[in-house]
Design an enzyme around this catalytic site. Structure first.
Site, PDB file in Angstrom:
ATOM      1  N   ASN A   1       0.871  -1.179   0.000  1.00 16.03           N
ATOM      2  CA  ASN A   1       0.000   0.000   0.000  1.00 16.03           C
ATOM      3  C   ASN A   1       0.908   1.229   0.000  1.00 16.03           C
ATOM      4  OD1 ASN A   1      -1.769   2.067   0.603  1.00 16.03           O
ATOM      5  ND2 ASN A   1      -2.246   1.341   2.681  1.00 16.03           N
ATOM      6  N   LYS A  19       0.050   4.267  -0.190  1.00 16.75           N
ATOM      7  CA  LYS A  19      -0.572   5.434   0.470  1.00 16.75           C
ATOM      8  C   LYS A  19      -0.365   6.685  -0.388  1.00 16.75           C
ATOM      9  CE  LYS A  19       0.055   3.124   4.843  1.00 16.75           C
ATOM     10  NZ  LYS A  19       0.192   3.216   6.286  1.00 16.75           N
ATOM     11  N   HIS A  78      -9.336   1.204   5.225  1.00 16.18           N
ATOM     12  CA  HIS A  78      -8.041   1.395   5.888  1.00 16.18           C
ATOM     13  C   HIS A  78      -8.234   2.367   7.052  1.00 16.18           C
ATOM     14  CE1 HIS A  78      -3.918   2.520   6.696  1.00 16.18           C
ATOM     15  NE2 HIS A  78      -3.566   1.418   6.062  1.00 16.18           N
ATOM     16  N   GLU A 131      -6.576   4.736   8.033  1.00 11.34           N
ATOM     17  CA  GLU A 131      -6.330   6.145   7.687  1.00 11.34           C
ATOM     18  C   GLU A 131      -7.543   6.755   6.981  1.00 11.34           C
ATOM     19  OE1 GLU A 131      -2.598   5.472   5.719  1.00 11.34           O
ATOM     20  OE2 GLU A 131      -1.656   5.016   7.643  1.00 11.34           O
ATOM     21  N   GLU A 191      -5.202  -5.181  10.682  1.00 14.42           N
ATOM     22  CA  GLU A 191      -4.175  -4.161  10.890  1.00 14.42           C
ATOM     23  C   GLU A 191      -4.447  -3.425  12.200  1.00 14.42           C
ATOM     24  OE1 GLU A 191      -2.259  -2.927   6.914  1.00 14.42           O
ATOM     25  OE2 GLU A 191      -3.964  -1.622   7.257  1.00 14.42           O
ATOM     26  N   GLY A 195       2.722   1.989  10.837  1.00 16.24           N
ATOM     27  CA  GLY A 195       3.704   3.064  10.727  1.00 16.24           C
ATOM     28  C   GLY A 195       4.438   3.386  12.011  1.00 16.24           C
TER      29      GLY A 195
HETATM   30  P1  PGA Z   1       3.038   0.119   7.559  1.00 10.94           P
HETATM   31  O1  PGA Z   1       1.559   0.340   7.017  1.00 10.94           O
HETATM   32  O2  PGA Z   1       3.528  -1.192   6.952  1.00 10.94           O
HETATM   33  O3  PGA Z   1       3.815   1.301   7.072  1.00 10.94           O
HETATM   34  O4  PGA Z   1       2.947   0.016   9.042  1.00 10.94           O
HETATM   35  C1  PGA Z   1       0.667  -0.751   6.848  1.00 10.94           C
HETATM   36  C2  PGA Z   1      -0.658  -0.264   6.306  1.00 10.94           C
HETATM   37  O5  PGA Z   1      -1.106   0.806   6.702  1.00 10.94           O
HETATM   38  O6  PGA Z   1      -1.275  -0.938   5.467  1.00 10.94           O
END
Ligand code: PGA
Length: 251
Positions: free
Chosen positions: A10, A12, A94, A96, A163, A169
């Site tokens: 992903n 983003k 997600h 976010e 997740e 992150g």
């Molecule tokens: P990350 O993000 O691997 O940077 O922790 C995972 C995600 O948000 O899908």
């Protein structure tokens, strides 16, 4: 039931035309893995069509879609548009998006249904906050998200990504035992809700997956792959994560 592993990246809100070189490098790195596992990259929408042209065996996905058909929704993208650009997957729900755009479970469910109707495999994200985990409510929260964010007619092409919000992150991850307990609960819930289709749905782990911890995570029972953020931006890192999967190792 044996499920084909899926390792999805992903990107983003990262990525310019120049970064398509990373995708080309990835497609070369995974060229001979196509018969053992699926690899996907979800770039920003600006790169979708160009990404499809250089992806080779890597499948391309959107990061979100509108729940409705094409229409007067400025700034949005329908699932049919993503499919038209060449996408095969679409992430929905997600954390976010839930945080930045207020997507509720009901919105996520409608988006997942729209993605499936357009021929895309939805990757439905669920996961608890740190506070919910500390309160001992992680599994209950995720079970409730599952019950409410998957459409009734969902089939085995639906993908679930567990997740934990606090692991995204941050460099933090649950222990293998915690991941195993959650994935077992998710699997049981999917089978309870959808029977054979639920047994076939792939359940990915996501949140701070990197080359150094991928093998340990892939070794956990009921983990069918990973959804990877930051470590999917560089082909070398993402390829190292993919190579850590036991299915890749038997090649
Ligand atoms: P990350 O993000 O691997 O940077 O922790 C995972 C995600 O948000 O899908």
């Amino acid at each position: 039931m044996s499920r084909r592993p899926l390792i999805a990246g992903n990107w983003k809100m990262f990525g310019r035309q120049a970064d398509l070189g990373e995708l080309e490098a990835l497609s070369t790195a995974v060229a001979d893995l196509g018969d053992v596992l699926d690899v996907a990259i979800c770039p920003p929408a600006t790169l979708l069509a160009a990404a499809c042209r250089v992806a080779g065996p890597v499948r391309i996905g959107g990061q979100d879609c509108h729940p409705g058909a094409d229409g007067p929704h400025t700034g949005d993208l329908s699932a049919a548009m993503l499919a038209d650009a060449g996408a095969r997957y679409c992430i929905v729900g997600h954390s976010e998006r839930r945080r930045d755009h207020g997507d509720t479970d009901a919105t996520v469910r409608a988006k997942a249904a729209a993605a499936a109707a357009a021929g895309l495999a939805p990757i439905i994200c669920v996961g608890e906050t740190l506070e919910e985990r500390k309160d001992g409510r992680a599994i209950a929260v995720v079970e409730s998200q599952l019950a409410q964010s998957i459409a009734e007619m969902a089939d085995a092409a639906t993908v679930i990504a567990y997740e934990p919000v606090w692991a995204i992150g941050t460099g933090l991850t649950p222990t293998p035992a915690e991941i195993g307990a959650m994935h077992a609960a998710v699997r049981a819930r999917l089978v309870g809700l959808f029977g054979a289709a639920g047994a076939g749905m792939r359940v990915l782990y996501g949140g701070s997956v990197k080359p150094a911890n991928a093998a340990e995570i892939f070794a956990v029972a009921d983990v069918d792959g990973a959804l990877v953020g930051a470590a999917s931006l560089k082909a070398a890192d993402f390829a190292a994560i993919i190579a850590a999967h036991p299915a890749a190792a038997v090649r």
